[in-house]
Structure formats: C-alpha cells, structure tokens
Scaffold this motif. Structure first.
Motif, PDB file in Angstrom:
ATOM      1  N   THR A  96      39.669 118.557  27.098  1.00 56.69           N
ATOM      2  CA  THR A  96      40.048 117.936  28.505  1.00 56.69           C
ATOM      3  C   THR A  96      41.281 118.807  29.187  1.00 56.69           C
ATOM      4  O   THR A  96      41.205 119.464  30.417  1.00 56.69           O
ATOM      5  CB  THR A  96      40.139 116.636  28.890  1.00 56.69           C
ATOM      6  OG1 THR A  96      39.048 115.845  28.283  1.00 56.69           O
ATOM      7  CG2 THR A  96      40.564 116.189  30.114  1.00 56.69           C
TER       8      THR A  96
ATOM      9  N   ASN B 148      38.631 115.208  22.042  1.00 57.86           N
ATOM     10  CA  ASN B 148      38.007 115.048  23.528  1.00 57.86           C
ATOM     11  C   ASN B 148      39.080 115.206  24.582  1.00 57.86           C
ATOM     12  O   ASN B 148      39.190 115.526  25.683  1.00 57.86           O
ATOM     13  CB  ASN B 148      37.521 113.724  23.934  1.00 57.86           C
ATOM     14  CG  ASN B 148      38.368 112.635  23.968  1.00 57.86           C
ATOM     15  OD1 ASN B 148      39.070 112.173  23.012  1.00 57.86           O
ATOM     16  ND2 ASN B 148      38.059 111.592  25.016  1.00 57.86           N
ATOM     17  N   GLN B 149      40.498 114.906  24.141  1.00 57.22           N
ATOM     18  CA  GLN B 149      41.601 114.972  24.955  1.00 57.22           C
ATOM     19  C   GLN B 149      42.153 116.477  24.928  1.00 57.22           C
ATOM     20  O   GLN B 149      42.550 117.150  26.177  1.00 57.22           O
ATOM     21  CB  GLN B 149      42.703 114.123  24.535  1.00 57.22           C
ATOM     22  CG  GLN B 149      42.406 112.693  24.668  1.00 57.22           C
ATOM     23  CD  GLN B 149      43.470 111.722  23.986  1.00 57.22           C
ATOM     24  OE1 GLN B 149      44.442 112.130  23.462  1.00 57.22           O
ATOM     25  NE2 GLN B 149      43.457 110.361  24.294  1.00 57.22           N
TER      26      GLN B 149
ATOM     27  N   GLY C  85      38.863 112.074  36.888  1.00 55.00           N
ATOM     28  CA  GLY C  85      38.468 111.495  36.019  1.00 55.00           C
ATOM     29  C   GLY C  85      39.202 112.198  34.613  1.00 55.00           C
ATOM     30  O   GLY C  85      39.653 111.569  33.787  1.00 55.00           O
ATOM     31  N   MET C  86      39.196 113.431  34.751  1.00 57.97           N
ATOM     32  CA  MET C  86      39.674 114.384  33.740  1.00 57.97           C
ATOM     33  C   MET C  86      41.353 113.983  33.509  1.00 57.97           C
ATOM     34  O   MET C  86      41.763 113.710  32.649  1.00 57.97           O
ATOM     35  CB  MET C  86      39.348 115.906  33.846  1.00 57.97           C
ATOM     36  CG  MET C  86      38.207 116.201  33.963  1.00 57.97           C
ATOM     37  SD  MET C  86      37.802 117.856  34.259  1.00 57.97           S
ATOM     38  CE  MET C  86      38.640 119.115  32.921  1.00 57.97           C
TER      39      MET C  86
ATOM     40  N   ASN D 146      42.942 111.209  34.638  1.00 58.90           N
ATOM     41  CA  ASN D 146      42.989 109.858  33.978  1.00 58.90           C
ATOM     42  C   ASN D 146      42.937 109.944  32.603  1.00 58.90           C
ATOM     43  O   ASN D 146      43.642 109.228  31.971  1.00 58.90           O
ATOM     44  CB  ASN D 146      41.965 109.187  34.746  1.00 58.90           C
ATOM     45  CG  ASN D 146      42.265 107.518  34.457  1.00 58.90           C
ATOM     46  OD1 ASN D 146      43.316 107.237  34.467  1.00 58.90           O
ATOM     47  ND2 ASN D 146      41.189 106.765  34.152  1.00 58.90           N
ATOM     48  N   THR D 147      41.977 110.975  31.806  1.00 58.48           N
ATOM     49  CA  THR D 147      41.713 110.770  30.414  1.00 58.48           C
ATOM     50  C   THR D 147      42.989 111.293  29.798  1.00 58.48           C
ATOM     51  O   THR D 147      43.377 110.650  28.718  1.00 58.48           O
ATOM     52  CB  THR D 147      40.429 111.718  30.032  1.00 58.48           C
ATOM     53  OG1 THR D 147      39.353 111.293  30.723  1.00 58.48           O
ATOM     54  CG2 THR D 147      40.445 111.930  28.616  1.00 58.48           C
ATOM     55  N   VAL D 148      43.762 112.120  30.116  1.00 63.20           N
ATOM     56  CA  VAL D 148      44.983 112.607  29.688  1.00 63.20           C
ATOM     57  C   VAL D 148      46.101 112.389  30.356  1.00 63.20           C
ATOM     58  O   VAL D 148      47.069 113.186  30.414  1.00 63.20           O
ATOM     59  CB  VAL D 148      44.736 114.189  29.556  1.00 63.20           C
ATOM     60  CG1 VAL D 148      43.605 114.652  28.543  1.00 63.20           C
ATOM     61  CG2 VAL D 148      44.427 115.122  30.619  1.00 63.20           C
TER      62      VAL D 148
END
Length: 61
Positions: free
Chosen positions: A23, A19-20, A46-47, A49-51
C-alpha cells in the motif's frame, strides 16, 4: 477543482505486513520522509487509512 492531500511517510515499513508495504509503495512513497500529493477519492482515503500509523496526512487547499 478536486481536493488534494499531502501524504508523508514518517515510519519505516520494515517488519510490517506485506499488504501495508504494498500500500505504501502504491501510494508512491519510497524512502522515509518522502512526500506525495494525491487527489482525494475513496480509494486513496482507504489506502491512507490502511497505513495511517505509518504516514502523516495534510489537507491542501
């Protein structure tokens, strides 16, 4: 006028969770040190923040 951010890929996606990796590609980052400019909205934040451990973020005025 919408705010913008500059996102730079500073760490590799090799060995990261799928998922990273997806993203990072969805943000438009391909190679190490590649840079993209994006409008600020909740989806993009949000994207990022994920990576956040893989990228550097700079606000553009």
């Amino acid at each position: 006028m919408a705010k913008k951010i500059r996102v730079k890929l500073v760490r590799s996606t090799i060995g990261r969770k799928p998922n990273q990796v997806k993203t990072v590609k969805a943000l438009g980052l391909r190679k190490l040190n590649s840079v993209v400019e994006k409008d600020v909205n909740p989806a993009i934040l949000g994207m990022v923040n994920t990576v956040s451990h893989l990228v550097e973020v700079e606000e553009i005025s």
